[in-house]
Design a protein around this motif. Structure first.
Motif, PDB file in Angstrom:
ATOM      1  N   LEU A 286      -2.320  -2.082  -2.669  1.00 40.02           N
ATOM      2  CA  LEU A 286      -3.607  -1.380  -2.674  1.00 40.02           C
ATOM      3  C   LEU A 286      -4.717  -2.150  -3.378  1.00 40.02           C
ATOM      4  O   LEU A 286      -5.897  -1.831  -3.183  1.00 40.02           O
ATOM      5  CB  LEU A 286      -3.460   0.011  -3.310  1.00 40.02           C
ATOM      6  N   PRO A 311     -10.722  -2.779  -2.904  1.00 42.09           N
ATOM      7  CA  PRO A 311      -9.488  -2.231  -2.307  1.00 42.09           C
ATOM      8  C   PRO A 311      -8.980  -3.102  -1.176  1.00 42.09           C
ATOM      9  O   PRO A 311      -9.702  -3.956  -0.655  1.00 42.09           O
ATOM     10  CB  PRO A 311      -9.952  -0.868  -1.784  1.00 42.09           C
ATOM     11  N   HIS A 313      -7.035  -1.283   1.379  1.00 39.81           N
ATOM     12  CA  HIS A 313      -7.016  -0.328   2.484  1.00 39.81           C
ATOM     13  C   HIS A 313      -8.077   0.757   2.290  1.00 39.81           C
ATOM     14  O   HIS A 313      -8.418   1.110   1.153  1.00 39.81           O
ATOM     15  CB  HIS A 313      -5.641   0.352   2.591  1.00 39.81           C
ATOM     16  N   LEU A 318      -4.549   4.326   4.148  1.00 44.74           N
ATOM     17  CA  LEU A 318      -3.496   4.672   3.203  1.00 44.74           C
ATOM     18  C   LEU A 318      -2.886   6.024   3.523  1.00 44.74           C
ATOM     19  O   LEU A 318      -1.662   6.193   3.469  1.00 44.74           O
ATOM     20  CB  LEU A 318      -4.042   4.666   1.773  1.00 44.74           C
ATOM     21  N   ALA A 334       3.808   1.483  -4.127  1.00 47.62           N
ATOM     22  CA  ALA A 334       2.461   0.976  -3.933  1.00 47.62           C
ATOM     23  C   ALA A 334       2.046   0.122  -5.119  1.00 47.62           C
ATOM     24  O   ALA A 334       2.123   0.561  -6.272  1.00 47.62           O
ATOM     25  CB  ALA A 334       1.464   2.107  -3.746  1.00 47.62           C
ATOM     26  N   CYS A 336      -0.442  -1.001  -7.463  1.00 42.59           N
ATOM     27  CA  CYS A 336      -1.724  -0.511  -7.994  1.00 42.59           C
ATOM     28  C   CYS A 336      -1.899  -1.069  -9.401  1.00 42.59           C
ATOM     29  O   CYS A 336      -1.116  -0.752 -10.288  1.00 42.59           O
ATOM     30  CB  CYS A 336      -1.751   1.018  -8.092  1.00 42.59           C
ATOM     31  N   ALA A 341      -7.528   1.893  -7.728  1.00 46.00           N
ATOM     32  CA  ALA A 341      -6.370   1.854  -6.825  1.00 46.00           C
ATOM     33  C   ALA A 341      -5.410   2.988  -7.150  1.00 46.00           C
ATOM     34  O   ALA A 341      -4.872   3.640  -6.243  1.00 46.00           O
ATOM     35  CB  ALA A 341      -5.664   0.505  -6.936  1.00 46.00           C
ATOM     36  N   GLN A 344      -6.818   6.152  -5.727  1.00 45.78           N
ATOM     37  CA  GLN A 344      -6.637   6.229  -4.278  1.00 45.78           C
ATOM     38  C   GLN A 344      -5.205   6.659  -3.942  1.00 45.78           C
ATOM     39  O   GLN A 344      -5.003   7.535  -3.090  1.00 45.78           O
ATOM     40  CB  GLN A 344      -6.935   4.872  -3.643  1.00 45.78           C
ATOM     41  N   TYR A 345      -4.230   6.073  -4.617  1.00 45.03           N
ATOM     42  CA  TYR A 345      -2.824   6.383  -4.331  1.00 45.03           C
ATOM     43  C   TYR A 345      -2.496   7.834  -4.679  1.00 45.03           C
ATOM     44  O   TYR A 345      -1.926   8.573  -3.868  1.00 45.03           O
ATOM     45  CB  TYR A 345      -1.935   5.427  -5.115  1.00 45.03           C
TER      46      TYR A 345
END
Length: 536
Positions: A286, A311, A313, A318, A334, A336, A341, A344-345
């Motif tokens: 990521l 980033p 993606h 994602l 992932a 990160c 990041a 986002q995850y």
């Protein structure tokens, strides 16, 4: 025939019975654990007695994230970690090429350089590497493995010139004021470059895999990970497995972008071991590297007005991959590093779970979690996401993180104590070949949090030795869905052990990193003994 281990300190990693006096093993499994008298009642004529000679036995260490075949390949590369300037890099690479008797068109590859520790305080460029060779393509791989530099011949071979565009999630360095590539590449641009390098022969790769296993075992590791497996790499691991070359257990994670169907195609390896190899789930990147200033942050790096990294993606991309992993009921790892990041995850997992009655993440893991915030850890705990900390960053790059992020953010990298406070299971890793899989260095880093420059990196995040050991034993086994097979010394589990020269629970904290492995045992087979192999 049974094997009995005795006359040492045995740390079971199971409380309250944390210590035992003896262990009985039969057919690669633990049959009895307890006092010497209790265990010895199972002894019969012909059984083997192993005197631990006062050393300390623990369950074998589990590597929670690395790149096993990458570590094997790195053994054919010139280690530049001790080079202090461009001149030393050039000299080391020339000596390496001469020593290996490389042909005039062979790639000369170096690894583990870090511009942060060079006198020039910048990446070398194509012209520096041209001093190594004009006829050989030359590649330097950064210590983070997220970026690198290539010479003019290497750029020519891969047809990278002023017309080459940057790719989403990656970029090429340019000579100031022009579009001419200067040889530097980062993130997706660098990964794309690496993917086109010539393959090592199968015979040499199998030999390197054997050497890599010895190296991991020399640090007490009995289970390793290959954290980004495409289909060609899987075929390599499958060959090693089928030919009985794997002594350690290897857990592979399929590249979810290119190899999502491996689980249907290779059912014999899907989530259980065949010949010491299993596929454990999926992997996705990521963002980039915090020391390389490509990790994706919510606030700018120190000295930057707007730059926050970037980033790899979009949220939509994602979300698609998370849905795919959930649909296939597979674990997702992932990469990160930055808090953006991490956001986002976590956010996209929360979004995916909000649409489902089944809230099982299948033990999703945030790999590295360098700059994850306390509020984000709380949300991870709520959904059952596991942080796997690259906590040795506090030692190797702690000083750089203070420069890149300032005291407030930089001191809180790898916030393990916060994870403990939220009742989370957490693991540690070394991302080998980024650094060696030195578990005792990692334990020391989590406990002491002292940088190479001697600075304390977050006093409030220090943890106990026992809590650090959990991250590479019982919690790492849990991450792999193997808590009933590994991670502690208990009846029925595999006889996977590491025997240390000293007891880490009784060693002064400042000496933890110096504790050596005396012996490593996988399913009751000795795979490393001190004096028979050296750390690479």
């Amino acid at each position: 025939m049974k094997t009995f281990y005795y006359n040492g300190t045995i740390i079971t990693m199971r409380e309250p019975a944390l210590y035992a006096e003896a262990v009985c093993v039969e057919n690669g499994r633990i049959q009895a654990v307890g006092t010497l008298d209790d265990v010895m009642q199972y002894k019969t004529d012909g059984d083997e007695m192993v005197d631990l000679q006062g050393k300390t036995m623990l369950p074998g260490f589990l590597d929670a994230h690395s790149h096993f075949v990458g570590a094997a390949n790195a053994m054919t590369q010139c280690d530049l970690s001790e080079c202090g300037n461009f001149s030393e890099i050039v000299d080391a690479m020339k000596m390496f090429a001469e020593k290996r008797n490389l042909s005039k068109d062979a790639w000369i590859v170096g690894c583990n350089y870090d511009q942060n520790f060079l006198e020039e305080k910048r990446h070398p460029d194509r012209y520096v590497l041209d001093e190594i060779s004009h006829t050989n393509p030359v590649l330097l791989i950064h210590a983070s493995s997220h970026m690198g530099v290539v010479n003019s011949k290497g750029l020519e071979i891969q047809q990278i010139d002023e017309k080459t565009e940057d790719c989403p999630g990656g970029k090429y360095g340019r000579i100031a004021g022009t579009r001419i590539p200067d040889g530097y590449m980062e993130e997706k641009a660098f990964l794309a470059f690496q993917s086109k390098l010539p393959m090592t022969s199968m015979e040499e790769l199998m030999q390197l895999i054997g050497e890599a296993q010895k190296m991991y075992a020399s640090y007490g590791v009995t289970t390793v990970q290959d954290g980004m497996v495409g289909k060609p790499l899987f075929e390599l691991l499958k060959y090693a497995s089928a030919n009985g070359l794997l002594k350690l257990d290897v857990v592979g994670y399929a590249d979810i972008m290119t190899a999502a169907d491996l689980f249907e195609e290779e059912r014999a390896y899907a989530n259980w071991y065949t010949g010491h190899l299993k596929m454990g789930g999926y992997k996705i990147f990521l963002d980039g590297s915090p020391q390389g200033r490509t990790a994706w942050m919510t606030k700018p790096y120190e000295g930057e007005e707007n730059y926050c990294g970037y980033p790899i993606h979009t949220d939509e991309e994602l979300n698609h991959y998370i849905e795919l992993a959930l649909e296939k009921k597979q674990q997702l790892l992932a990469h990160c590093n930055g808090d953006a990041a991490a956001e986002q995850y976590i956010g996209q997992f929360e979004k995916a779970l909000s649409k489902r009655t089944d809230k099982d993440l299948h033990r999703a893991v945030m790999v590295h979690a360098q700059l994850v915030r306390k509020d984000q850890l709380q949300r991870m705990a709520a959904i059952g996401m596991i942080p796997s900390f690259f906590v040795a960053h506090t030692y190797y790059w702690g000083d750089i993180h203070l420069q890149n992020f300032g005291e407030k953010r930089g001191s809180q990298i790898s916030p393990v104590k916060d994870a403990i406070d939220y009742g989370m299971k957490y693991t540690f890793h070394q991302d080998t070949p980024v650094i060696p899989p030195d578990m005792m260095r990692t334990i020391s880093s989590a406990v002491n949090r002292i940088s190479r420059g001697g600075r304390v990196i977050g006093e409030n995040q220090k943890i106990s030795v026992l809590d650090a050991l959990k991250a590479v034993t019982i919690y790492a086994a849990y991450q792999y869905f193997e808590e009933h097979e590994k991670g502690s010394i208990e009846c029925g589990k595999y006889a996977d052990f590491v025997v240390l020269e000293k007891n880490p629970l009784e060693t002064p904290k400042e000496e933890l990193a110096e504790i050596k492995v005396w012996m490593t045992i996988k399913e009751n087979e000795v795979i490393y003994r001190s004096g028979e192999a050296n750390h690479e």
